[in-house]
Design a protein around this motif. Sequence first.
Motif, mmCIF file in Angstrom:
data_model
loop_
_atom_site.group_PDB
_atom_site.id
_atom_site.type_symbol
_atom_site.label_atom_id
_atom_site.label_comp_id
_atom_site.label_asym_id
_atom_site.label_seq_id
_atom_site.Cartn_x
_atom_site.Cartn_y
_atom_site.Cartn_z
ATOM 1 N N LYS A 813 0.845 -1.194 0.000
ATOM 2 C CA LYS A 813 0.000 0.000 0.000
ATOM 3 C C LYS A 813 0.886 1.252 0.000
ATOM 4 O O LYS A 813 2.033 1.213 0.402
ATOM 5 C CB LYS A 813 -0.920 0.033 1.237
ATOM 6 N N GLY A 814 0.299 2.350 -0.436
ATOM 7 C CA GLY A 814 0.999 3.639 -0.350
ATOM 8 C C GLY A 814 2.216 3.751 -1.242
ATOM 9 O O GLY A 814 3.165 4.467 -0.922
ATOM 10 N N ASP A 823 9.628 4.756 7.382
ATOM 11 C CA ASP A 823 9.039 3.669 6.589
ATOM 12 C C ASP A 823 9.977 2.477 6.512
ATOM 13 O O ASP A 823 9.565 1.365 6.154
ATOM 14 C CB ASP A 823 8.705 4.161 5.171
ATOM 15 N N LYS A 839 2.695 -1.409 4.394
ATOM 16 C CA LYS A 839 2.056 -0.104 4.278
ATOM 17 C C LYS A 839 2.855 0.903 5.077
ATOM 18 O O LYS A 839 3.625 0.541 5.972
ATOM 19 C CB LYS A 839 0.609 -0.145 4.746
ATOM 20 N N SER A 842 3.485 5.321 9.143
ATOM 21 C CA SER A 842 2.527 6.219 9.795
ATOM 22 C C SER A 842 1.136 5.600 9.857
ATOM 23 O O SER A 842 0.396 5.797 10.825
ATOM 24 C CB SER A 842 2.461 7.553 9.049
ATOM 25 N N GLU A 843 0.747 4.825 8.862
ATOM 26 C CA GLU A 843 -0.557 4.157 8.891
ATOM 27 C C GLU A 843 -0.594 3.072 9.954
ATOM 28 O O GLU A 843 -1.613 2.878 10.628
ATOM 29 C CB GLU A 843 -0.863 3.546 7.515
ATOM 30 N N GLN A 844 0.532 2.365 10.099
ATOM 31 C CA GLN A 844 0.600 1.343 11.147
ATOM 32 C C GLN A 844 0.483 1.988 12.533
ATOM 33 O O GLN A 844 -0.207 1.475 13.421
ATOM 34 C CB GLN A 844 1.918 0.569 11.028
ATOM 35 N N ASP A 846 -0.971 4.797 13.245
ATOM 36 C CA ASP A 846 -2.366 5.238 13.420
ATOM 37 C C ASP A 846 -3.247 4.101 13.919
ATOM 38 O O ASP A 846 -4.065 4.269 14.827
ATOM 39 C CB ASP A 846 -2.923 5.765 12.088
ATOM 40 N N LYS A 847 -3.090 2.941 13.300
ATOM 41 C CA LYS A 847 -3.928 1.793 13.678
ATOM 42 C C LYS A 847 -3.638 1.358 15.116
ATOM 43 O O LYS A 847 -4.562 1.113 15.915
ATOM 44 C CB LYS A 847 -3.670 0.644 12.707
#
Length: 925
Positions: A813-814, A823, A839, A842-844, A846-847
């Motif tokens: 993703k991304g 990253d 992914k 930052s998305e990890q 957030d989750k």
Amino acid sequence: MTPEAEARRQIDIKLAAAGWVIQNWKQINLAASRGVAVREHPTDTGPADYVLYVDRIAVGIIEAKRDDEGAKLTVHENQTERYAKARLKWRKDAEPLPYLIEATGEVIRFTDGRDPAPRSRELFHFFRPEQLAKWLEAPDTLRRRLGTNMPPLPLQNLRDCQVSAVTGLEASLAHNKPRALVHMATGAGKTFTAITTVYRLLKFGGAQRILFLVDTRNLGKQAHQEFMAYTPPDDARKFTELYNVQRLASSSIDPHAQVVISTIQRMYSVLSGEPIDESAEDVSLNEIQQPKQPRQVRYNPAVPVEAFDFIVIDECHRSIYNLWKQVLDYFDAFLIGLTATPDKRTFGFFNENIVAEYSYEQSVADGVNVGYDVYEIETEITQRGSELKARAWVDHRDRQTRRKRWAETEEDALYTGKELDRSVVNPSQIRKVIQAMKTAVETQIFPTRKETPKTLIFAKTDSHADDIINILREVYGVGNAFCKKVTYRADEDTDAILSSFRNDYNPRIAITVDMIATGTDVKPLEVLLFMRDVRSKGYYEQMKGRGVRSLGFDELQRVSNSADSAKTRFVLIDAVGVEKSCKTESRPLEKKPGIPLKDLLQGVAMGHRDDDTVLSLANRLVRLSKQLDDKAKARIEQAAGGVPVAELGKALIAAINPDKIVEAALATATAKGITRDEDTLTTDEIAAARAERVAAACLPFDHPELRDAIDNARRDREQLIDHINLDQVTFSGYSEQAEAQAQRDIQTFADYIQAHKDEIAALSFFYQQPYQRRALTFDMIEALHEQLGRPPLMLTTERLWSAYARVQTSQVKGANTRRQLTDLIALVRFAIGLDTELKPFSEQVDKRFQEWIFRHNAQRGTAFTAEQTEWLRLIKDHIASSCSISREDFDYAALASRGGLQRAWTLFGKELDDVMAGMNEELVA
């Protein structure tokens, strides 16, 4: 007026426009004109609606119907035929009348009874009497001649594909098929084939005049040259010695011309009455935005519908749609389409009547064309764009004049790869692509060549082409002659440059936008570099077609001295993903030059209306009005309720004019019955007059739509020159090598992790059991990034992410977002199997943050307050970019601006350290 009467009124108007005199039976006077249309003409089967007389002889019937019968006019063909066969009063000849017409006020259908198999066809307008007289004088009709008079085709000097095309087309015409499509690969000789057909139609078919339609002036010029060079197989003279060929440059068609070459834009202008700017003929129809409400084509007596017997439509896939289709619908002519890149719409328009099909693959197999390889160049900024921070000093360049001004950016400017060379120019990106191309051509693509192969570069805009030329000359270390711009706006003679590019040693490289994108032959071309994307598949195929022409060894060596064979291939270098996509001004004197335009607009709307602010805004608006194009001005004018942008600025200047303010104050005093002169006006009275005038001038800016329209127009006008963010090539290789390269990068990365998991702190962190883990620091990740980025590995975060995206697309993703150093954490976790999906880190985070805060709120007696939650999000964001947080980090701007450590301690008290430790451990793990 009844529907029947209205239909006849429209029919009368059209007949008169075509040169007919309309008479009632009782007032018949056949000497009144060469062509007379007699209404309600008696016959032995009842009165005919119209009988047409030419030179006092009855030649045709018009059966008139009301407009709502237009959809079923063919039902009335028997009625028309009955009148045509009836005996006319006072007519001695019993032969049926040859010309049968059914008409409403909108639709006309015509049948020539002398054709071998008479078939009705729709007309845009009635024929002139002179045309019917000419047809009557001929011993047979065009359609009969096409079926009986065409001799066998001589085969000398024709390729098999050309023989197939000419014979297939003539067979289609013999069967009276109104539209035919010739599908031949670029380079297979479509124009030569068309001229062969045109010659035979004129000589043996008895055609009076043929229209050769193109969509750019350059293609018209090239077609004219080919007509002049053509020698028919049965005559030693050139085509232009046998027949008159006119290249249309005005609205007047030479009555002696048998072939007329015209752009479809010019012919549309002739028929619609819409004036044409000659520059419109220089741009391919692929590049033209269709107007929403185009002017309709209307009947032009100087160019009647029968002006051409045949229309040959070169590159017809671009000319048969929207407003251009009106030109083709206007003429009563057979339509012959030529294209190398048809699509479903093309097949549909030509009624699926494909008279010849010769694909690119067949042309390569036959040696007519050469094949090609795809070589890819990827850079970080091309793929993902970059960001210019607010207050950065960069060049701001005017798109048209290219004048620059050195100024700070007003705000953070995040741009994508698609915005490159439009709103933002990054010289480093252009330089990296050119350097990568030079290296690839010299070391991999044509390593034995001593000179640069003939190369064509496709640029996005004329301005982009200029940027490429300047950087290319610098990278290659060459003079002006080495590379030239070939666009319609080029200052030099483009025909001379093109000729030199084809035939001479220099220029070695040409840069174009669309002038050589289609139809133009440059056989020595061996490299195409795409620095622009293309949305249209057909247009892309046409652009690729510039490189397909085959060329013998001697001819190639004449321009490329070190070539060791005939041209065997060309190489398409894709620097924008086109293969995968399915595309100073001088500073005005201002009182507040440092304030962004949008802030001035907002300030005026909020009531900041001192002289400096008002005057600064006025100056900006007046300046902007001189820079914008008509479309941008129209958008602002619409948002301002009809007030032009220049008038908005002038109104502000007038509002603070001291003399006008005094006049207004005096007028107000007089209206109130107070006697005042300039000396006795009070400060309050003058201030009130000024406030009223300024309020009126500022009123339009209360509307956010207007403020946005003005600011957007200003943004669209200028390009930012990003000299701050340096680009780097992430991939350079043949496309079939790309996946293999990505596989190697991934394997190298995995092997490195396995080999160094006990030595490098950032790697050992991930191999510890979860309960043993401690905070992962930014320094640890930075050290790992440094190790991976050094030779020979050269495994940057960008390169690794691109590799995984190429090989394991569904799990990544991304891929198109900008990479952060953190990253690298996500990459390591994915590589060692801790995560099944790659992914952005930052998305990890957030989750995990959502899970963590939900669990903590459930365990606490009371949930975190709104302000505490906002602070937790700030801490989360810092961890996402820096791996961890400590008390020292509260001095960073994002946290310090909210009160820093002192405010955080006030909100969380002694729990703050525990909260940070917990988030450091759980959000990163």
